[in-house]
Design a protein around this motif. Structure first.
Motif, PDB file in Angstrom:
ATOM      1  N   LEU A   5     -83.966  19.348 -53.200  1.00  0.00           N
ATOM      2  CA  LEU A   5     -82.868  18.882 -54.039  1.00  0.00           C
ATOM      3  C   LEU A   5     -82.251  20.030 -54.814  1.00  0.00           C
ATOM      4  O   LEU A   5     -82.950  20.961 -55.227  1.00  0.00           O
ATOM      5  CB  LEU A   5     -83.374  17.823 -55.023  1.00  0.00           C
ATOM      6  N   ARG A   6     -80.945  19.940 -55.000  1.00  0.00           N
ATOM      7  CA  ARG A   6     -80.228  20.920 -55.823  1.00  0.00           C
ATOM      8  C   ARG A   6     -79.590  20.194 -56.999  1.00  0.00           C
ATOM      9  O   ARG A   6     -78.742  19.309 -56.805  1.00  0.00           O
ATOM     10  CB  ARG A   6     -79.138  21.615 -55.021  1.00  0.00           C
ATOM     11  N   PRO A   7     -79.967  20.544 -58.233  1.00  0.00           N
ATOM     12  CA  PRO A   7     -79.326  19.918 -59.396  1.00  0.00           C
ATOM     13  C   PRO A   7     -77.841  20.223 -59.427  1.00  0.00           C
ATOM     14  O   PRO A   7     -77.416  21.341 -59.120  1.00  0.00           O
ATOM     15  CB  PRO A   7     -80.050  20.557 -60.591  1.00  0.00           C
ATOM     16  N   LEU A   8     -77.038  19.230 -59.769  1.00  0.00           N
ATOM     17  CA  LEU A   8     -75.592  19.410 -59.872  1.00  0.00           C
ATOM     18  C   LEU A   8     -75.239  19.844 -61.290  1.00  0.00           C
ATOM     19  O   LEU A   8     -75.933  19.501 -62.242  1.00  0.00           O
ATOM     20  CB  LEU A   8     -74.879  18.103 -59.534  1.00  0.00           C
ATOM     21  N   PRO A   9     -74.174  20.626 -61.446  1.00  0.00           N
ATOM     22  CA  PRO A   9     -73.774  21.057 -62.791  1.00  0.00           C
ATOM     23  C   PRO A   9     -73.437  19.857 -63.655  1.00  0.00           C
ATOM     24  O   PRO A   9     -73.003  18.811 -63.148  1.00  0.00           O
ATOM     25  CB  PRO A   9     -72.550  21.942 -62.535  1.00  0.00           C
ATOM     26  N   PRO A  10     -73.618  19.987 -64.983  1.00  0.00           N
ATOM     27  CA  PRO A  10     -73.385  18.843 -65.879  1.00  0.00           C
ATOM     28  C   PRO A  10     -72.003  18.229 -65.745  1.00  0.00           C
ATOM     29  O   PRO A  10     -71.851  17.018 -65.801  1.00  0.00           O
ATOM     30  CB  PRO A  10     -73.608  19.436 -67.272  1.00  0.00           C
ATOM     31  N   ALA A  12     -85.145  20.927 -64.404  1.00  0.00           N
ATOM     32  CA  ALA A  12     -84.603  20.991 -65.760  1.00  0.00           C
ATOM     33  C   ALA A  12     -83.822  22.279 -65.989  1.00  0.00           C
ATOM     34  O   ALA A  12     -82.892  22.305 -66.815  1.00  0.00           O
ATOM     35  CB  ALA A  12     -85.739  20.874 -66.774  1.00  0.00           C
ATOM     36  N   ARG A  13     -84.164  23.337 -65.243  1.00  0.00           N
ATOM     37  CA  ARG A  13     -83.456  24.624 -65.393  1.00  0.00           C
ATOM     38  C   ARG A  13     -82.306  24.770 -64.411  1.00  0.00           C
ATOM     39  O   ARG A  13     -81.685  25.841 -64.333  1.00  0.00           O
ATOM     40  CB  ARG A  13     -84.452  25.774 -65.215  1.00  0.00           C
ATOM     41  N   GLY A  14     -82.031  23.735 -63.616  1.00  0.00           N
ATOM     42  CA  GLY A  14     -80.911  23.769 -62.686  1.00  0.00           C
ATOM     43  C   GLY A  14     -81.199  24.509 -61.400  1.00  0.00           C
ATOM     44  O   GLY A  14     -80.268  24.873 -60.676  1.00  0.00           O
ATOM     45  N   MET A  15     -82.474  24.720 -61.061  1.00  0.00           N
ATOM     46  CA  MET A  15     -82.857  25.438 -59.844  1.00  0.00           C
ATOM     47  C   MET A  15     -83.182  24.445 -58.724  1.00  0.00           C
ATOM     48  O   MET A  15     -83.584  23.311 -58.986  1.00  0.00           O
ATOM     49  CB  MET A  15     -84.083  26.320 -60.120  1.00  0.00           C
TER      50      MET A  15
END
Length: 458
Positions: free
Chosen positions: A86-91, A235-238
């Motif tokens: 999974l890749r976190p999406l920008p806020p 949580a760090r967007g990685m």
């Protein structure tokens, strides 16, 4: 039989889904999803204390994109599990649109499951095959023979071949697996309560056998540390990888975004009637259970909707580990005397540390509601949350369409005879209950349709 591999085996996606169960939903590649760390931690241990992981408190859920999905089988237990990258999406920013089309191969496999009895798990005995399973999955016997018998070859989820003798005998006559069954039980270390799944792939007519273990927790420290590492990266967007073992009574913790958003737009009120799809003993289909909302409060993390709904199910003690559920797991059952919900109240907005728009305001014991119309940032409060706030996903600009069709009766797959159904269509002006869509007639204000007739409210 070939030697079991020491590493996890890749499994055909359609076979994997049949073993995992119809209630398990794995988002496809490039899906827009929400990842719930609280649910991820729940998988590692029944006693895992999530209060100790303070670095995640500001991230009760994280919008992500599914980069890859691998369907696997555990080499030691044969349990189905999946690895997702999974890749976190920008806020803030554009969000991908999920393809509503399902998996084109999802109907290629027919399956039947049976929970093993003590007699079935006796390594010196045979296996009693339900007639429906034999007719649906196995090649047809020659019933003119005396006795009708055949040798069956099946492959497990590691692609190992197993041979069984299938015979139809006894008084009254029944289907049995005899020779080969005790060898299978010994090799797989099967016990009463485990589930065996027999499958037939229609495109090739191949027969497969899979296993779903009785409820057991993996309380391995290394597993918990891997989960904490994944949560920290998220949580760090990685980019991060999650490993998911489907377990009865434990919700998926990677969920399609549209399901979460639809649940967030609902006015959850104590006393509401809801229903939820759960696996039957035959894992190829689901059935519906009904209950009444008893509470709508955050269970652990501040601002988390994870298992925020407490439901008193009509089945009572027959529903294991499902008294606390997530909003997207249930559907609202419209009641004639509750077609129009109470007026909503506006709620202040605040932006959390991760940029997600959240409900703000006082943490007093007063009830907080979703607005029935979009607010400035496309978010509102959740009704009945006391004393906490629930975070609202970024990107909600309008309430999604929510099904308002109540089906009375058990849901069956296309392969089974459908039960009689009664359908109630409810129309209302509140957008949290119904939205006009393509091919749907525009709803008239202050009216509802009952048994095919439109009734005008004064």
């Amino acid at each position: 039989m070939a030697n079991l591999s020491s590493s996890s085996s890749e499994v055909d996606a359609s076979i994997w889904r049949a073993v995992a169960g119809a209630a398990v939903e794995i988002p496809p590649l490039n899906s827009y999803v929400y990842y719930f760390p609280e649910g991820h931690l729940e998988q590692s241990s029944s006693s895992a204390s999530i209060h100790n992981y303070k670095f995640t408190l500001s991230h009760p859920f994280i919008p992500c994109l599914v980069l890859s999905t691998r369907f696997l089988s555990d080499p030691s237990s044969d349990q189905a599990f999946v690895k997702m990258l999974l890749r976190p999406l920008p806020p803030f920013g554009p969000r991908p649109i999920n393809n509503p089309a399902g998996n084109n191969n999802q109907n290629d496999v027919v399956s039947f499951a049976k929970i093993l009895t003590p007699s079935d798990a006796n390594n010196g005995g045979g296996f009693s095959v339900p007639r429906f399973c034999a007719d649906l999955i196995f090649p047809r016997l020659d019933f003119a023979a005396d006795p009708p018998v055949q040798n069956l070859k099946m492959r497990d989820t590691h692609n190992n071949a197993w041979e069984f003798r299938h015979i139809y005998r006894g008084t009254p006559r029944r289907h049995l697996l005899t020779t080969g069954w005790s060898r299978f039980v010994n090799a797989k270390r099967l016990v009463a309560g485990d589930t065996v799944v027999f499958m037939r792939k229609k495109s090739t007519d191949e027969v497969f056998v899979g296993i779903r273990r009785a409820q057991r927790f993996n309380d391995d420290r290394d597993n918990r540390e891997a989960i904490l590492e994944a949560i920290g990266k998220a949580a760090r967007g990685m980019e991060f990888e999650v490993v998911y073992y489907p377990k009865y009574g434990y919700p998926d913790f990677v969920v399609k975004a549209e399901k979460v958003k639809a649940a967030f737009w609902m006015n959850w009120i104590v006393g509401m009637r809801v229903r939820m799809a759960v696996d039957t003993d035959d894992l190829s289909r689901v059935t519906w259970i009904q209950g009444t909302l008893a509470a709508t409060t955050s269970l652990n993390w501040f601002g988390s909707p994870w298992r925020m709904l407490l439901v008193n199910w009509d089945e009572g003690g027959n529903v294991q580990n499902m008294n606390r559920v997530c909003p997207w797991q249930v559907e609202y059952i419209p009641q004639i005397d509750h077609i129009f919900p109470p007026p909503s109240k506006k709620l202040k907005l605040m932006v959390g540390a991760d940029g997600e728009t959240t409900g703000g305001g006082s943490s007093s014991s007063s009830l907080q509601y979703y607005s029935s119309s979009p607010l400035g940032a496309g978010a509102g409060g959740i009704q009945g949350i006391r004393p906490h706030h629930i975070c609202i996903p970024h990107g909600i600009t309008e309430p999604p369409t929510v099904s308002t069709i109540l089906t009375i009766g058990t849901s069956y797959s296309n392969n089974l005879s459908p039960a009689p159904k009664t359908t109630l269509h409810v129309c209302a002006t509140d957008p949290t209950l119904a939205q006009p869509g393509p091919g749907r007639a525009e709803t008239r204000a202050n009216s509802f349709q009952l048994f095919g007739k439109r009734i005008q409210m004064s």
